[in-house]
Design an enzyme around this catalytic site. Structure first.
Site, PDB file in Angstrom:
ATOM      1  N   HIS B 268      29.121  40.922  43.415  1.00 57.49           N
ATOM      2  CA  HIS B 268      30.544  40.870  43.070  1.00 57.49           C
ATOM      3  C   HIS B 268      30.956  39.429  42.743  1.00 57.49           C
ATOM      4  O   HIS B 268      31.521  39.150  41.682  1.00 57.49           O
ATOM      5  CB  HIS B 268      31.357  41.413  44.259  1.00 57.49           C
ATOM      6  CG  HIS B 268      32.834  41.431  44.044  1.00 57.49           C
ATOM      7  ND1 HIS B 268      33.514  42.537  43.614  1.00 57.49           N
ATOM      8  CD2 HIS B 268      33.777  40.461  44.195  1.00 57.49           C
ATOM      9  CE1 HIS B 268      34.813  42.260  43.495  1.00 57.49           C
ATOM     10  NE2 HIS B 268      34.991  40.995  43.856  1.00 57.49           N
ATOM     11  N   GLU B 269      30.648  38.508  43.653  1.00 54.21           N
ATOM     12  CA  GLU B 269      31.052  37.118  43.434  1.00 54.21           C
ATOM     13  C   GLU B 269      30.291  36.511  42.257  1.00 54.21           C
ATOM     14  O   GLU B 269      30.829  35.698  41.510  1.00 54.21           O
ATOM     15  CB  GLU B 269      30.859  36.282  44.707  1.00 54.21           C
ATOM     16  CG  GLU B 269      31.588  36.802  45.957  1.00 54.21           C
ATOM     17  CD  GLU B 269      33.076  37.083  45.763  1.00 54.21           C
ATOM     18  OE1 GLU B 269      33.677  36.537  44.819  1.00 54.21           O
ATOM     19  OE2 GLU B 269      33.638  37.876  46.558  1.00 54.21           O
ATOM     20  N   HIS B 272      32.182  37.355  39.197  1.00 46.96           N
ATOM     21  CA  HIS B 272      33.265  36.378  38.994  1.00 46.96           C
ATOM     22  C   HIS B 272      32.688  35.066  38.449  1.00 46.96           C
ATOM     23  O   HIS B 272      33.232  34.455  37.530  1.00 46.96           O
ATOM     24  CB  HIS B 272      33.965  36.077  40.328  1.00 46.96           C
ATOM     25  CG  HIS B 272      34.941  37.125  40.774  1.00 46.96           C
ATOM     26  ND1 HIS B 272      36.004  37.530  40.005  1.00 46.96           N
ATOM     27  CD2 HIS B 272      35.022  37.838  41.932  1.00 46.96           C
ATOM     28  CE1 HIS B 272      36.713  38.453  40.671  1.00 46.96           C
ATOM     29  NE2 HIS B 272      36.132  38.655  41.842  1.00 46.96           N
ATOM     30  N   GLU B 298      38.628  40.452  37.946  1.00 51.09           N
ATOM     31  CA  GLU B 298      38.064  41.477  38.823  1.00 51.09           C
ATOM     32  C   GLU B 298      37.205  42.463  38.025  1.00 51.09           C
ATOM     33  O   GLU B 298      36.223  43.010  38.547  1.00 51.09           O
ATOM     34  CB  GLU B 298      39.210  42.220  39.539  1.00 51.09           C
ATOM     35  CG  GLU B 298      38.777  43.163  40.640  1.00 51.09           C
ATOM     36  CD  GLU B 298      38.328  42.453  41.918  1.00 51.09           C
ATOM     37  OE1 GLU B 298      38.395  41.201  41.983  1.00 51.09           O
ATOM     38  OE2 GLU B 298      37.892  43.155  42.850  1.00 51.09           O
TER      39      GLU B 298
END
Lengths: 504, 504
Positions: B268-269, B272, B298
């Site tokens: 997820h990070e 980003h 997101e």
């Protein structure tokens, strides 16, 4: 609140804001040297330059000058070593120094330092002093201009030294350091001629990095570095920095085939860190919360590294833990063999690898040479020859190449003239303070053997740390030991220790 | 250079300085959340507050307003999605928002957010909504004042949403999200009623932290996060931050008895971070170098976490490596059992632990409630009851206590009204973009099976990352997919994937 007190509050708010900017500068540098991915370097330079600009504007704000002029005549300045007197005296001094340098010269110095370090790195790699000579000539010239702008009576070295050792005089340290040299050269010779050599190969066995880290942290915590207000990370060239009150960062590096580098770096940096942690947090950003001088800072790191960390008593406590941490490397080694190996003394070419005895001679050489450069007693073109001559004379070694000789240090390329002697002053002060601590605290060796280091830490805090810049380095030495700075305590301690080790 | 171009240069220099301050703020926060010793917290707050003040002064400098007014009429502003047009348009918009809020209100909001978070933390710990109610009432009132100061036509929610999703309207997202809700509720019910349950206990076996770290880094590097311009550290609540161009920091946390938390946080990070790394470095600090909106940010994290990282094809490539990394935990597990376990769907109370299907319903509940609070359709006193009712209605679960219910999120206490929907928008955009990428790039599953992720990364860079804020989120969706924001792509993808997994 009267008008003086209001002005005093304006001053302290102003300099506390400058301190925030400085603490941010420290964080930018800590992160760059420990964590930042390589590609982040360009922008990091932009960030640092911008913050430096903000900080410089704060430090040279004309309102600050006016407030300080007003306060200099006030009752708040009367007690020179009181809180307000200390703050006003030091800020006035710092403001005068900052504003006496023409802006154009400051910018030229900054540019030459950046360019100089790049050229130096390339010249060192190519082992080519000639490539470095022009920018070094420019730097020496700029530093002379800086000294002239700051003003001096006897030598341009004085105002430059003052940046690192406030209030100290070149004449005094030249005198003390030449006494030191005269006593050290024969000691080093005697050790070399003793024919005794410890087996240092035991320190070159395999020491796993993670075990080095945990053993080093154990030792740093034992000598009372507070890890709730600090941490340890790895880097290329170990340093310690204070990111704010209660936030002190130690760094080290891990060589799995050389025990001493990492371990004694940790003790050294922890010594710096213990000083930073001992400065009064509520005075952070004010002279009453700042370290006295680089020499005094270095005295704290050297004391824990050498007087404590290279003592027999220290290892009477720690050697069993070291054997547990490094069973493969130290399982078959005796404590005495280990103690001998970590105290190996031998003349060498490289300052940063030198032992505690010969180290000071490396510093002396640099001090004498940089002083001669600034006083026009030596030209940059003649520097390599003068360097080699002194190394042969003081240490009996010859530099085969410039990269291991006159090009080995970054300092001159960065314009740090007057910085080198603070390393030797650190060694002198550490010996002088430690000698006094032994008198004041009873049998320190017995305490170390039991793993007790807090009495010594408290003594240093009480005598040195808590005062901030209240007293100068010279005043501290007089107050604590009743004597001025001198070579005697160090020579006496080294003679006893190494006399026994090398059978002199 | 004409006068407009000179003014434009003044503007860009000015905002690039503000960006340096913002990047320093990011470093202060990254360090606080990953490295800083606990005792450093007080001074860190002083540092952050001081930098925030400098930044605010930059952003609201009246000269900036004058320059932007001058430029708004210039030829440089003519092409709305050209470089200069994009910069002028967004800066003007941002400046107007910043300066429309009275200074007193800004300060009250800041104070209430600090106080609110402290009270919230204590109230949550004590499971006592009544203790939180007064400060939340105050915060809702202040946010209504903020909305009024910013101005709005239909709902006070609009100007608050605009902080996170510039140019988006409450009406539009309410419409899209209610369609999403109407399609999700029966899907969640069907899954619950299917009677099928994967064995998630295999994810609760022992996963050593160091193996999690290296396996996670391997995956992040494989999906093209660039570790020469970024790094991974551990923290309490994972986040990603950009400290400057070419310096993007990912964080995760390690639970040795729960595989999914760390691994999917890293993906997820990294999603980003890949977006941050794809923004044009030379435009850093300008709108042309900034992310579009939180929803689009997101979408990038969710796309790599869910559409890629929870796909069968991804694990057809990675499962053998996972078995090597965690031989004890996964040695006897089949790939299909693992794939089922990481895609377990079950209605639950806690948003941050929710799966990709039910997650959106958690967001819907918050969006509907905070909108009602701001539009005076709901009082703070009635919030817990309304919360519980919606949880029962949408998810079929009852919160036994407030700490696991209405008190579970920090957002409202910090004044972040309008933030929640961006999580759901991220899921919608990620599905819509991914669907288009599948059409544009051929058989993506086949590429994933071979461990090839660079085509997808390049597609995202080309379509989204390199444009900065040139296009709004809505414009991007239209340009890339030919369709406006809608619930359809997400529902379609979830129906196919979970229809197969749960035999619907």
């Amino acid at each position: 609140m009267n008008s003086y007190e209001e002005t005093y509050d304006l001053v302290t708010s102003h300099v506390r804001e400058a301190a925030i900017l400085e603490s941010i500068q420290e964080l930018l540098e800590w992160d760059e040297r420990t964590k930042m991915p390589a590609a982040g370097g360009n922008y990091r330079a932009d960030q640092a330059a911008y913050v430096a600009g903000l900080e410089h504007r704060k430090q040279t704000d004309p309102r600050l000058g006016e407030w300080l002029t007003e306060l200099a005549e006030s009752p708040l300045a009367a007690d020179q070593s009181g809180d307000t007197g200390t703050v006003i005296r030091h800020l006035r001094r710092e403001y005068d120094k900052q504003t006496r340098k023409p802006q154009k010269l400051v910018e030229e110095l900054t540019r030459a330092a950046v360019e100089g370090q790049q050229i130096w790195a390339a010249a060192r790699k190519a082992n080519n002093f000639a490539a470095f000579q022009p920018i070094l000539e420019k730097m020496v010239d700029l530093k002379k201009q800086e000294a002239a702008a700051l003003g001096f009576e006897t030598t341009p070295y004085d105002p430059l030294l003052d940046d690192y050792e406030p209030g100290e005089s070149t004449e005094n340290i030249a005198h003390v350091l030449s006494n030191l040299r005269d006593a050290l050269v024969p000691l080093v010779q005697a050790i070399a001629e003793s024919g005794q050599r410890p087996d240092v190969s035991i320190l070159e066995r395999t020491y796993p990095a993670d075990a080095q880290e945990s053993f080093g942290k154990q030792a740093a915590a034992a000598i009372c570095f507070d890890f709730t207000a600090g941490r340890l990370d790895s880097t290329d060239h170990p340093f310690c920095c204070m990111l704010g009150p209660n936030d002190v960062r130690l760094t080290t590096r891990y060589d799995e085939h050389w025990f001493s580098d990492c371990f004694f770096s940790i003790l050294h940096e922890a010594g710096h860190g213990i000083y930073d942690q001992g400065l009064p947090a509520e005075h952070y950003g004010l002279p009453t919360g700042e370290y006295v001088s680089l020499g005094i800072h270095e005295s704290q790191s050297r004391l824990w590294e050498n007087q404590v960390g290279r003592s027999r008593a220290f290892w009477e406590h720690f050697f069993p833990s070291a054997q547990q941490a490094f069973p493969q490397a130290l399982g078959d080694v005796t404590r005495e063999a280990f103690y001998g190996a970590i105290n190996d003394v031998r003349p060498s070419l490289i300052r940063v690898e030198a032992d505690e005895v010969t180290y000071n001679l490396h510093i002396l050489i640099r001090f004498e040479l940089e002083k001669a450069l600034l006083e026009d007693q030596l030209s940059v073109a003649d520097l390599p020859g003068a360097w080699d001559e002194k190394y042969m004379h003081y240490l009996g070694v010859a530099s085969p190449t410039a990269d291991d000789g006159v090009l080995q240090d970054v300092h001159w390329s960065a314009g740090l003239f007057g910085y080198f002697p603070t390393y030797a002053l650190g060694n002198l002060y550490s010996a002088q303070f430690f000698g006094q601590a032994q008198e004041d605290l009873g049998d320190l060796d017995a305490q170390f053997r039991r793993g007790e280091f807090s009495n010594l830490r408290e003594w240093l805090r009480e005598k040195i740390h808590r005062h901030g810049k209240r007293y100068s380095a010279a005043e501290l030495a007089e107050r604590i030991t009743g004597k001025p700075l001198s070579h005697q305590a160090l020579i006496q301690q080294l003679s006893v220790k190494y006399g026994e080790l090398y059978g002199l």
